[in-house]
Scaffold this active site. Structure first.
Site, short mmCIF file in Angstrom:
data_model
loop_
_atom_site.label_atom_id
_atom_site.label_comp_id
_atom_site.label_asym_id
_atom_site.label_seq_id
_atom_site.Cartn_x
_atom_site.Cartn_y
_atom_site.Cartn_z
N TYR A 141 0.88 -1.11 -0.15
CA TYR A 141 0.02 -0.64 0.20
C TYR A 141 0.50 1.58 0.09
CZ TYR A 141 -3.99 -3.35 0.79
OH TYR A 141 -4.87 -4.24 1.40
N LYS A 191 2.61 -16.38 2.96
CA LYS A 191 2.56 -16.54 1.55
C LYS A 191 3.37 -17.16 0.95
CE LYS A 191 -0.18 -17.72 -2.00
NZ LYS A 191 -1.23 -19.74 -2.30
N ASP A 223 -3.62 -18.25 2.41
CA ASP A 223 -4.78 -18.51 1.21
C ASP A 223 -5.70 -19.85 2.79
OD1 ASP A 223 -2.79 -19.93 1.23
OD2 ASP A 223 -3.42 -20.67 -0.92
N ASP A 247 -5.77 -6.71 5.97
CA ASP A 247 -6.43 -5.26 5.90
C ASP A 247 -7.56 -6.64 5.47
OD1 ASP A 247 -8.35 -3.22 4.43
OD2 ASP A 247 -7.07 -3.26 3.25
N ASP A 251 -11.38 -8.34 8.00
CA ASP A 251 -12.30 -7.55 7.76
C ASP A 251 -12.89 -8.41 7.62
OD1 ASP A 251 -12.12 -4.93 7.27
OD2 ASP A 251 -13.44 -5.13 5.25
#
Ligand code: NAD
Length: 362
Positions: A141, A191, A223, A247, A251
């Site tokens: 980001y 990952k 994942d 992020d 959520d």
């Protein structure tokens, strides 16, 4: 004496903040805590008044306070402003940057009496208590971004993901520390089967693990983690991960609990922590007494625990919220058949009552 900057903001912000302060004052009486509270403008209301969503007087106040308690910012009135003047991009992001809060803590906790409100089966979520620690100021980001035209036609986009050892170490330490004060289990999410940055992350996590022999460490691919969060979320205690994975996963974890009006957050790392509900300014219900103040009230609890080290007061506050819900009272967003609906201010009063202190007096 704790010096507190209070930024109610826009929409439901002032309504939920009034209840959070009511609860804070009552706790202060009970636990002999003193607060020096200064209110300031942020977001759309600050833009209307001063021409900028983050006035320098607000920023200065925040920087010299022990903690910042924020309501919410934004609304349709300010959506068409240039990006740097919009409430979120022009106030929240610079505020987080100036406060140097690099770790975002988001608990996802299911209160037993609200387990039916989740979209998942009661037995999957009842008793759930997860803390997601997300790196907040680095990674994809914040890396450089560019687009270019290709000679043969078409375009190309490049985003850069960068982390330094120090950036990873400091947030992973918060993850370990958080696990140490909770259930002593840390899951580091990456990952590493594909990304070099994830292998780097994992090596650093491993190198810190021997300083925390009392914490059980697991690595999990992102994942798989997304899948496990809906399959068996109660296996988790603390999750720590980089910015983008955090992020998304925070959520997802939040949604397990059923209502956005219940979820607090803390952003830590610098001298001054920032405490705020995860929801926005809810313009659709602003001014109607319908907002659930509990996310903001639980943000006060995080401030007491992680900002001020006042664990007893934080425990008492969380118990008061649990008792209020167990006694069958709800705000509109969490209303169920057979329960009694309260408005924003009545819910604040009920939580104060359950603290065992009166709302009256000075
Ligand atoms: P939102 O979180 O404000 O609202 C989403 C839905 O949840 C709405 O139906 C709302 O009524 C409901 N809701 C939110 N908080 C609630 C509460 N405490 N009690 C009961 N119901 C509640 O998200 P949105 O509608 O996408 O955004 C509205 C504005 O808020 C936008 O301007 C957005 O940019 C801004 N926003 C600000 C923040 C922040 O200040 N941290 C975060 C997200 C969005």
């Amino acid at each position: 004496m704790f010096k507190l900057a209070v930024l109610p903001g826009d929409g439901v912000g002032p309504e939920i903040m009034a209840e959070a302060l009511k609860v804070l004052m009552s706790l202060g009486k009970k636990y002999h805590l003193q607060f020096e509270i200064s209110e300031a403008l942020i977001g759309g209301c600050a833009y209307d008044e001063t021409g900028t969503p983050l006035p320098s007087s607000t920023l200065d106040l925040c920087l010299e306070s022990d903690a910042v308690l924020l309501g919410a910012v934004g609304g349709p009135k300010w959506d068409k402003l240039p990006v740097h003047l919009r409430p979120e991009a022009g106030a929240l992001l610079p505020l987080r940057k100036e406060l140097q809060v690099y770790a975002n803590l988001r608990p996802a906790q299911v209160f037993t009496s609200l387990a039916g409100a989740s979209t998942l089966k009661r037995e999957v979520v009842e008793g759930l208590d997860i803390m997601v620690v997300r790196e907040l100021t680095g990674g994809l980001y914040f890396g450089s971004k560019q687009r270019e035209d290709l000679p043969g036609g078409g375009r190309r986009v490049v985003e850069t993901l960068e982390y330094t050892t120090e950036e990873v170490e400091r947030v992973v330490r918060i993850g370990f520390d958080m696990a140490r004060r909770r259930g002593k289990q840390l899951t580091s999410v990456d990952k590493a089967n594909v990304l070099e940055s994830s292998r780097f992350w994992r090596e650093i996590v491993e190198s810190l693990a021997n300083e925390y022999p009392d914490v059980e460490l697991k690595h999990m691919l992102v994942d798989n983690c997304a899948m496990q969060l809906v399959r068996n979320p109660k296996q988790f205690d603390v999750l720590v991960t980089e910015n983008m994975f955090g992020d998304i996963l925070s959520d997802q974890a939040a949604q397990l609990t059923g209502s956005i009006g219940m979820l607090p957050s803390a952003s830590l790392g610098g001298k001054t922590g920032l405490y705020e509900p995860i929801h926005g300014s809810a313009p659709d219900i602003a001014g109607q007494g319908k907002a659930n103040p509990i996310a903001t009230i639980l943000s006060v609890s995080m401030m007491l625990r992680y900002g001020f080290g006042e664990d007893n007061a934080a425990d008492a506050l969380e118990k008061a919220v649990t008792r209020a819900l167990d006694s069958g009272y709800r705000t509109a967003d969490i209303m169920e058949d057979g329960k009694v609906q309260l408005n924003t201010s009545q819910m604040g009063d009920l939580i104060v009552e359950n603290l065992g202190v009166s709302t009256g007096g000075s």
